[in-house]
Write an enzyme that holds these catalytic residues in place. Structure first.
Site, PDB file in Angstrom:
ATOM      1  N   HIS A 132       4.029  -1.822  -9.918  1.00 41.45           N
ATOM      2  CA  HIS A 132       4.950  -0.489 -10.234  1.00 41.45           C
ATOM      3  C   HIS A 132       6.332  -0.992 -10.813  1.00 41.45           C
ATOM      4  O   HIS A 132       7.193  -0.051 -10.933  1.00 41.45           O
ATOM      5  CB  HIS A 132       5.178   0.616  -9.148  1.00 41.45           C
ATOM      6  CG  HIS A 132       3.825   0.979  -8.784  1.00 41.45           C
ATOM      7  ND1 HIS A 132       3.681   1.679  -7.347  1.00 41.45           N
ATOM      8  CD2 HIS A 132       2.712   1.070  -9.368  1.00 41.45           C
ATOM      9  CE1 HIS A 132       2.460   1.944  -7.389  1.00 41.45           C
ATOM     10  NE2 HIS A 132       1.759   1.922  -8.583  1.00 41.45           N
ATOM     11  N   CYS A 140      10.908  -4.193 -22.295  1.00 41.97           N
ATOM     12  CA  CYS A 140      10.832  -3.301 -23.641  1.00 41.97           C
ATOM     13  C   CYS A 140       9.447  -2.832 -23.564  1.00 41.97           C
ATOM     14  O   CYS A 140       8.571  -3.401 -23.483  1.00 41.97           O
ATOM     15  CB  CYS A 140      10.791  -4.435 -24.683  1.00 41.97           C
ATOM     16  SG  CYS A 140      10.095  -4.003 -26.480  1.00 41.97           S
ATOM     17  N   GLY A 203       1.220  -1.436   4.744  1.00 41.60           N
ATOM     18  CA  GLY A 203       2.339  -0.382   4.534  1.00 41.60           C
ATOM     19  C   GLY A 203       2.049   0.192   3.347  1.00 41.60           C
ATOM     20  O   GLY A 203       2.903   0.722   2.732  1.00 41.60           O
ATOM     21  N   THR A 204       0.744   0.688   3.244  1.00 40.54           N
ATOM     22  CA  THR A 204       0.189   1.527   2.190  1.00 40.54           C
ATOM     23  C   THR A 204      -0.592   2.567   2.484  1.00 40.54           C
ATOM     24  O   THR A 204      -1.456   2.301   3.345  1.00 40.54           O
ATOM     25  CB  THR A 204      -0.195   0.925   0.770  1.00 40.54           C
ATOM     26  OG1 THR A 204      -0.533   1.901  -0.036  1.00 40.54           O
ATOM     27  CG2 THR A 204      -1.420  -0.090   1.227  1.00 40.54           C
ATOM     28  N   ASN A 229      -0.913  -1.396   9.488  1.00 43.21           N
ATOM     29  CA  ASN A 229      -0.242  -0.055   9.416  1.00 43.21           C
ATOM     30  C   ASN A 229      -0.019   0.766  10.850  1.00 43.21           C
ATOM     31  O   ASN A 229      -1.338   0.582  11.407  1.00 43.21           O
ATOM     32  CB  ASN A 229      -1.264   0.720   8.516  1.00 43.21           C
ATOM     33  CG  ASN A 229      -0.442   2.118   7.974  1.00 43.21           C
ATOM     34  OD1 ASN A 229       0.455   2.671   8.694  1.00 43.21           O
ATOM     35  ND2 ASN A 229      -0.665   2.211   6.666  1.00 43.21           N
TER      36      ASN A 229
HETATM   37  N1  APR Z   1       4.953  -1.030   9.024  1.00 43.49           N
HETATM   38  C1  APR Z   1       3.807  -0.829   8.174  1.00 43.49           C
HETATM   39  N2  APR Z   1       3.515   0.328   7.627  1.00 43.49           N
HETATM   40  C2  APR Z   1       4.065   1.521   7.844  1.00 43.49           C
HETATM   41  C3  APR Z   1       5.274   1.310   8.498  1.00 43.49           C
HETATM   42  C4  APR Z   1       5.904   0.149   9.038  1.00 43.49           C
HETATM   43  N3  APR Z   1       6.652   0.149   9.892  1.00 43.49           N
HETATM   44  N4  APR Z   1       5.642   2.743   8.531  1.00 43.49           N
HETATM   45  C5  APR Z   1       4.986   3.439   7.919  1.00 43.49           C
HETATM   46  N5  APR Z   1       4.029   2.685   7.477  1.00 43.49           N
HETATM   47  C6  APR Z   1       2.958   3.125   6.533  1.00 43.49           C
HETATM   48  C7  APR Z   1       2.607   4.583   6.670  1.00 43.49           C
HETATM   49  O1  APR Z   1       1.573   5.117   7.593  1.00 43.49           O
HETATM   50  C8  APR Z   1       1.775   5.040   5.182  1.00 43.49           C
HETATM   51  O2  APR Z   1       0.297   4.712   5.360  1.00 43.49           O
HETATM   52  O3  APR Z   1       3.099   2.901   4.962  1.00 43.49           O
HETATM   53  C9  APR Z   1       2.366   3.799   4.334  1.00 43.49           C
HETATM   54  C10 APR Z   1       3.420   4.467   3.208  1.00 43.49           C
HETATM   55  O4  APR Z   1       2.454   5.259   2.507  1.00 43.49           O
HETATM   56  P1  APR Z   1       3.235   5.938   1.313  1.00 43.49           P
HETATM   57  O5  APR Z   1       4.550   6.338   1.429  1.00 43.49           O
HETATM   58  O6  APR Z   1       2.432   6.627   0.515  1.00 43.49           O
HETATM   59  O7  APR Z   1       3.752   4.761   0.073  1.00 43.49           O
HETATM   60  P2  APR Z   1       2.659   3.933  -0.948  1.00 43.49           P
HETATM   61  O8  APR Z   1       1.231   3.823  -0.283  1.00 43.49           O
HETATM   62  O9  APR Z   1       3.437   2.547  -1.080  1.00 43.49           O
HETATM   63  O10 APR Z   1       2.762   4.643  -2.336  1.00 43.49           O
HETATM   64  C11 APR Z   1       2.088   4.189  -3.041  1.00 43.49           C
HETATM   65  O11 APR Z   1       3.057   6.077  -4.582  1.00 43.49           O
HETATM   66  O12 APR Z   1       4.636   7.729  -5.050  1.00 43.49           O
HETATM   67  C12 APR Z   1       4.086   6.444  -5.563  1.00 43.49           C
HETATM   68  O13 APR Z   1       4.966   4.832  -6.864  1.00 43.49           O
HETATM   69  C13 APR Z   1       5.083   5.215  -5.595  1.00 43.49           C
HETATM   70  O14 APR Z   1       4.263   2.877  -5.004  1.00 43.49           O
HETATM   71  C14 APR Z   1       4.211   4.146  -4.767  1.00 43.49           C
HETATM   72  C15 APR Z   1       2.895   4.671  -4.624  1.00 43.49           C
END
Ligand code: APR
Length: 266
Positions: A132, A140, A203-204, A229
């Site tokens: 991202h 560019c 963490g996603t 997670n």
């Molecule tokens: N350690 C590990 N994981 C964690 C922690 C922690 N301390 N705290 C929270 N989480 C987890 C949550 O449970 C959740 O599943 O991290 C995840 C965050 O999820 P999102 O907020 O959805 O983030 P992400 O998956 O990176 O989003 C993907 O969405 O909005 C777009 O471009 C943006 O890159 C982003 C994409």
């Protein structure tokens, strides 16, 4: 923070990581929560608080690149102001350093991150695929050339800035909603997923594509999936192992266990 049950799971994960042919990783906003950057979704999420931004962010940029640049130079949108401030203060945490250490051990051939916060790079990871983009870089949209901060003179009287090579429009490297993922990065992600037989996903929520596709690519090829997670995600039902704890502590423990195994087998 790591109880006996989780410690046993981390130990099993270390066996998979130490024994794999090619290990890769996918990270998201949760990994940077311990650096003070809020996630996007769930409790305390940026989108939870401010609502998801419009999905045509890129089309809006193309319609008015000068306006978009003025917003970049002096953010007014409340979520952009909040993100801008936390990004400026943030520093890598134990989770970021753990991935840099895995790379040094030869146990992270590619690190696909959805995070734009530059923290993996600051922690020392080099096999990095910022799917991202990176908020500290410019790109560019014609030739995809990237520029470090300060490399291009930004003249507020002459926006948007133009690429010195192809005269294409230059924007922040961060990928807007609706913007195609830069082809060089996307290709790198698919190639890494096609080679890997083990993937750490930390963490996603695994809700945004194409990033959320790569874990399934590894699974389809018979590889293993290790989820890190504290809460359930879209991958919990298919992961080989789910390590339910915060990224910093769990990944630090995982690195220690992998290191011990590699030393034993050396
Ligand atoms: N350690 C590990 N994981 C964690 C922690 C922690 N301390 N705290 C929270 N989480 C987890 C949550 O449970 C959740 O599943 O991290 C995840 C965050 O999820 P999102 O907020 O959805 O983030 P992400 O998956 O990176 O989003 C993907 O969405 O909005 C777009 O471009 C943006 O890159 C982003 C994409």
């Amino acid at each position: 923070m790591i109880d006996a049950g989780l410690a046993a799971e981390v130990s099993r994960a270390a066996d998979l990581v130490a024994g794999a042919r090619s290990v890769i990783a996918l990270t998201g906003a949760g990994l940077s929560v311990e650096s003070g950057i809020p996630p996007f979704r769930g409790p305390g999420g940026l989108w939870t608080k401010y609502g998801e931004p419009p999905l045509d962010g890129y089309q809006r940029f193309l319609r008015d690149p000068r306006g978009a640049w003025l917003e970049r130079l002096a953010p007014r949108e409340s979520w952009a102001v909040a993100l801008h401030e936390t990004l400026a203060k943030a520093r890598p945490n134990a989770g970021h350093f753990a991935f840099a250490e895995l790379e040094k051990l030869g146990r992270c051939d590619a690190l696909i991150t959805q995070n734009i916060d530059d923290l993996h790079r600051q922690a020392g990871s080099r096999n990095l695929l910022e799917i991202h983009g990176n908020h500290r870089l410019l790109r560019c949209i014609g030739c995809m050339r990237r520029f470090a901060e300060g490399e291009l003179a930004i003249d507020e009287q002459d926006l948007p800035p133009r690429c010195p090579g192809c005269r294409g429009i230059v924007k922040g490297d961060t990928v807007h909603f609706g913007e195609p993922i830069p082809p060089d990065v996307l290709r790198g992600c698919y190639e890494a997923a096609e080679r890997a037989d083990c993937m750490i996903v930390a963490g996603t929520s695994a809700t945004v594509f194409p990033a959320a596709e790569f874990p399934f690519e590894v699974l389809r090829r018979g590889g293993s999936l290790i989820e890190v997670n504290p809460y359930e995600s879209e991958l919990s039902g298919v992961a080989t192992l789910s390590l339910r704890g915060p990224g910093g502590a769990v990944l630090t423990r995982l690195v220690a266990e992998v290191t011990a195994r590699l030393e034993r087998s050396a």
